[in-house]
Design an enzyme around this catalytic site. Structure first.
Site, PDB file in Angstrom:
ATOM      1  N   GLY A 131      -0.120   4.259  -2.315  1.00 21.82           N
ATOM      2  CA  GLY A 131      -0.933   5.423  -2.672  1.00 21.82           C
ATOM      3  C   GLY A 131      -1.598   5.230  -4.020  1.00 21.82           C
ATOM      4  O   GLY A 131      -2.269   4.230  -4.285  1.00 21.82           O
ATOM      5  N   GLY A 132      -1.389   6.226  -4.909  1.00 22.68           N
ATOM      6  CA  GLY A 132      -2.019   6.188  -6.231  1.00 22.68           C
ATOM      7  C   GLY A 132      -1.656   4.951  -7.030  1.00 22.68           C
ATOM      8  O   GLY A 132      -2.397   4.545  -7.928  1.00 22.68           O
ATOM      9  N   GLY A 167     -32.635 -19.594  -3.464  1.00 26.48           N
ATOM     10  CA  GLY A 167     -32.068 -18.486  -4.241  1.00 26.48           C
ATOM     11  C   GLY A 167     -30.758 -18.871  -4.885  1.00 26.48           C
ATOM     12  O   GLY A 167     -30.414 -18.401  -5.977  1.00 26.48           O
ATOM     13  N   ALA A 168     -30.037 -19.756  -4.208  1.00 23.02           N
ATOM     14  CA  ALA A 168     -28.745 -20.163  -4.760  1.00 23.02           C
ATOM     15  C   ALA A 168     -28.934 -20.960  -6.046  1.00 23.02           C
ATOM     16  O   ALA A 168     -28.132 -20.874  -6.970  1.00 23.02           O
ATOM     17  CB  ALA A 168     -27.980 -20.964  -3.725  1.00 23.02           C
TER      18      ALA A 168
HETATM   19  C1  HXC Z   1       9.196  10.674  -4.461  1.00 25.36           C
HETATM   20  C2  HXC Z   1       9.864   8.709  -3.493  1.00 25.36           C
HETATM   21  C3  HXC Z   1       8.521   8.334  -3.257  1.00 25.36           C
HETATM   22  C4  HXC Z   1       7.498   9.238  -3.693  1.00 25.36           C
HETATM   23  C5  HXC Z   1       9.787   6.767  -2.533  1.00 25.36           C
HETATM   24  N1  HXC Z   1      10.607   7.708  -3.002  1.00 25.36           N
HETATM   25  N2  HXC Z   1       8.516   7.125  -2.665  1.00 25.36           N
HETATM   26  N3  HXC Z   1      10.196   9.861  -4.083  1.00 25.36           N
HETATM   27  N4  HXC Z   1       7.887  10.390  -4.280  1.00 25.36           N
HETATM   28  N5  HXC Z   1       6.216   8.953  -3.545  1.00 25.36           N
HETATM   29  C6  HXC Z   1      12.082   7.707  -3.041  1.00 25.36           C
HETATM   30  C7  HXC Z   1      12.703   7.778  -1.663  1.00 25.36           C
HETATM   31  O1  HXC Z   1      12.774   9.114  -1.243  1.00 25.36           O
HETATM   32  C8  HXC Z   1      14.051   7.151  -1.919  1.00 25.36           C
HETATM   33  O2  HXC Z   1      14.871   8.132  -2.533  1.00 25.36           O
HETATM   34  C9  HXC Z   1      13.770   6.099  -2.966  1.00 25.36           C
HETATM   35  O3  HXC Z   1      12.504   6.461  -3.552  1.00 25.36           O
HETATM   36  C10 HXC Z   1      13.619   4.720  -2.378  1.00 25.36           C
HETATM   37  O4  HXC Z   1      12.725   4.789  -1.292  1.00 25.36           O
HETATM   38  P1  HXC Z   1      13.037   4.131   0.125  1.00 25.36           P
HETATM   39  O5  HXC Z   1      12.075   4.686   1.090  1.00 25.36           O
HETATM   40  O6  HXC Z   1      14.478   4.257   0.420  1.00 25.36           O
HETATM   41  O7  HXC Z   1      12.735   2.597  -0.188  1.00 25.36           O
HETATM   42  P2  HXC Z   1      12.002   1.532   0.720  1.00 25.36           P
HETATM   43  O8  HXC Z   1      12.598   1.512   2.079  1.00 25.36           O
HETATM   44  O9  HXC Z   1      12.032   0.272  -0.061  1.00 25.36           O
HETATM   45  O10 HXC Z   1      10.495   2.028   0.847  1.00 25.36           O
HETATM   46  C11 HXC Z   1       9.698   2.142  -0.285  1.00 25.36           C
HETATM   47  C12 HXC Z   1       8.354   2.809   0.088  1.00 25.36           C
HETATM   48  C13 HXC Z   1       8.651   4.175   0.812  1.00 25.36           C
HETATM   49  C14 HXC Z   1       7.568   1.903   0.975  1.00 25.36           C
HETATM   50  C15 HXC Z   1       7.591   3.013  -1.206  1.00 25.36           C
HETATM   51  O11 HXC Z   1       9.580   4.895   0.016  1.00 25.36           O
HETATM   52  C16 HXC Z   1       7.422   4.976   1.023  1.00 25.36           C
HETATM   53  O12 HXC Z   1       6.650   4.744   1.962  1.00 25.36           O
HETATM   54  N6  HXC Z   1       7.205   5.960   0.126  1.00 25.36           N
HETATM   55  C17 HXC Z   1       6.040   6.832   0.210  1.00 25.36           C
HETATM   56  C18 HXC Z   1       4.818   6.056  -0.145  1.00 25.36           C
HETATM   57  C19 HXC Z   1       3.571   6.903  -0.130  1.00 25.36           C
HETATM   58  O13 HXC Z   1       3.071   7.281   0.905  1.00 25.36           O
HETATM   59  N7  HXC Z   1       3.111   7.187  -1.314  1.00 25.36           N
HETATM   60  C20 HXC Z   1       1.867   7.905  -1.456  1.00 25.36           C
HETATM   61  C21 HXC Z   1       2.106   9.106  -2.264  1.00 25.36           C
HETATM   62  S1  HXC Z   1       0.551   9.900  -2.308  1.00 25.36           S
HETATM   63  P3  HXC Z   1      16.453   8.185  -2.283  1.00 25.36           P
HETATM   64  O14 HXC Z   1      16.881   9.403  -3.029  1.00 25.36           O
HETATM   65  O15 HXC Z   1      16.659   8.257  -0.824  1.00 25.36           O
HETATM   66  O16 HXC Z   1      16.993   6.903  -2.885  1.00 25.36           O
HETATM   67  C22 HXC Z   1      -0.267   9.240  -3.635  1.00 25.36           C
HETATM   68  C23 HXC Z   1      -1.597   9.887  -3.846  1.00 25.36           C
HETATM   69  C24 HXC Z   1      -2.169   9.557  -5.186  1.00 25.36           C
HETATM   70  O17 HXC Z   1       0.207   8.414  -4.303  1.00 25.36           O
HETATM   71  C25 HXC Z   1      -3.624   9.291  -5.043  1.00 25.36           C
HETATM   72  C26 HXC Z   1      -4.264   8.976  -6.356  1.00 25.36           C
HETATM   73  C27 HXC Z   1      -5.601   8.325  -6.160  1.00 25.36           C
END
Ligand code: HXC
Length: 512
Positions: free
Chosen positions: A167-168, A402-403
């Protein structure tokens, strides 16, 4: 001996609590995923005992969480004695997700880097915006992005992706100068496989969507890829040896003594006798630059052009070289993007530019035209034309159409333009030119093939050679290949104090 008065007891107990946070099974989770912990990474990256942490004791926005740091370690230290600012995301705390306080910490080191003129390195291992903090975490990202842009072209910004960048988390790296990734453990994507499945019903793995191989070879997002974190961080250190600390400085001058490249005397033999045959331009590069000084950037992407840093007599240069062994070294969309970005980086940081040219032209075809080769090719024109650092081109072989113009030709602002005797310079290649100029004669000929071969030979001798360009001053000198290094060192030496003033304007409008 510890002072036992109350303020000190509190002071030491907080420190103890911080240490406990990083004790126990803190490292197990990361190690089980083949990753290092944030602290281990800092140890590998910085000079021994040089790290000073800032904001170690800040707490998350959600004050009910009795934990320090908010998932990111920030501070400063040195790499080979040079000051750097760093931030290192800690996946162990809420997946390294970016909360508001976490973002504020990063912004603080960004501000310090910009104000003090030191490079900033971000080690990223993050699930993106912290979902629980909603809009506050998005605002945090916005503040980081704004600072990335403000620092662009002022201090080198390096992003090292050592886990997920979701994401961000991808956009700050995208706004920085270089991105490093590690095979199998780094993944960068705007939306993850789960969302891809929901929205597009497409099954894709993390690796296929945003792994290091994909981003280094296909998207071009990653400039450097390594097989493990240790080598990756060594790569970051190596890159820094070629960069100044800010845009007011010149790149560091090395003090290596054994610099003469090996096998220089057979440099001309790298080019095959038949000018239609390929060769590897890195065999030329390593015969020109100081021994072992060539460091390639974006090695796996758009391999028809080579970009990288090297040194000439211990002074850093940025090299852009056509690569005849891939797609005959033609310029396509990706090659134009890659080279343009590299030229702009070099120009921003006072790194002189060396072009080694052997390019038959722009890549033809509907795919290229429909995907805007016109605009992407123009990026390279724009970048070379805009660059005010010393710029030298050596035409090794082909320089057509051109290159020819785009690769830092004399009229585009090349300070020195040299050519080897093997250079072929003209509006187009012999075969194409003969077909247009001699269409009728060829149609009427008894033996069109024999006539064509003769006409091609005549064209090469009379038109497609460097001597006509030399006579007209478009080439400053046709040089013996064996003299290339000596000529370049001397010419870059002359250009050392080059200064070009520009008309004031808000900014140009590069064809993005
Ligand atoms: C809060 C988060 C989190 C998030 C992960 N965690 N991402 N907590 N906000 N964005 C937490 C999980 O809940 C988990 O907590 C711990 O981190 C580890 O994550 P896991 O999923 O167990 O690890 P893993 O299997 O290695 O997977 C990692 C991951 C996955 C691929 C990053 O967590 C994931 O897909 N997260 C969401 C990614 C996402 O979609 N982000 C976009 C956010 S929107 P616990 O307590 O269980 O240990 C964004 C918009 C901004 O960013 C745009 C700006 C331009």
């Amino acid at each position: 001996m510890q002072d036992n008065r109350l303020p000190y007891r509190k002071f030491y107990s907080r420190k103890e609590k911080l240490e406990q946070q990083y004790g126990g099974d803190y490292s197990t989770k990361q190690h089980s995923k083949g990753k290092l912990t944030a602290r281990e990474r800092i140890e590998l990256l910085l000079d021994e005992d040089s790290f000073h942490e800032i904001d170690a004791f800040v707490k998350p926005l959600d004050q009910s969480q009795d934990i320090f740091g908010d998932g990111v370690i920030c501070g400063y230290g040195t790499i080979s004695g040079r000051k750097v600012l760093i931030y290192v995301q800690d996946f162990n705390f809420m997946g390294g997700s970016l909360g508001y306080v976490h973002a504020t910490k990063i912004q603080k080191v960004q501000d310090l880097a910009l104000k003090m003129g030191h490079p900033i390195i971000g080690l990223i291992d993050s699930g993106g915006a912290r979902i629980q903090e909603g809009i506050a975490s998005l605002a945090g990202y916005a503040g980081i992005f704004k600072r990335n842009v403000a620092s662009s072209g002022v201090v080198p910004q390096i992003s090292v992706i050592l886990g997920p960048a979701a994401g961000g988390a991808v956009y700050s790296p995208a706004l920085t100068d270089f991105r490093f990734m590690v095979k199998n453990t780094s993944h960068m994507f705007v939306t993850g496989p789960q969302i891809v499945k929901e929205v597009l019903n497409e099954e894709v793995s993390f690796e296929e969507l945003g792994g290091a191989d994909v981003h280094s070879a296909t998207s071009g997002v990653a400039d450097f890829v390594y097989s493990d974190e240790e080598h990756c961080l060594l790569g970051v250190k190596k890159l820094l040896t070629y960069l100044p600390s800010n845009n007011m400085e010149h790149p560091p001058v090395s003090s290596v003594e054994e610099i003469e490249p090996l096998k220089m005397n057979n440099i001309s033999l790298v080019l095959p006798e038949d000018s239609g045959k390929p060769y590897d331009v890195t065999d030329i590069i390593i015969r020109i630059v100081d021994r072992n000084s060539f460091f390639e950037v974006a090695e796996n992407f758009a391999q028809n052009i080579v970009t990288g840093f090297g040194r000439l007599d211990n002074q850093v240069v940025g090299i852009i070289a056509s690569q005849p062994k891939v797609m005959a070294g033609t310029l396509d969309i990706n090659a134009s993007r890659k080279a343009a970005r590299f030229v702009r980086f070099c120009d921003a940081y006072n790194i002189p530019i060396l072009v080694l040219e052997d390019v038959p032209g722009f890549m033809p075809g509907t795919d290229q035209e429909h995907n805007a080769i016109i605009m992407h090719g123009a990026k390279l024109l724009y970048a070379f034309s805009e660059a005010t650092v010393p710029k030298i081109t050596v035409i090794l072989r082909k320089a057509y159409g051109g290159a020819y113009i785009v690769m830092n030709s004399k009229s585009m602002g090349g300070d020195f333009n040299f050519a080897w005797p093997t250079a072929e310079m003209a509006v187009m290649g012999p075969e194409g030119a003969v077909k247009i100029l001699n269409r009728r004669e060829l149609a009427d000929a008894d033996d069109p093939e024999a006539l064509k071969n003769k006409l091609v030979q005549d064209y090469k001798e009379q038109i497609a050679n460097p001597f006509i360009a030399e006579e007209k001053g478009f080439i400053d000198e046709v040089i013996d290949p064996v003299d290339t290094r000596r000529v370049l060192i001397s010419a870059f030496g002359l250009l050392e104090n080059k200064y070009e003033e520009k008309v004031p304007r808000k900014h140009g409008n590069i064809p993005l």
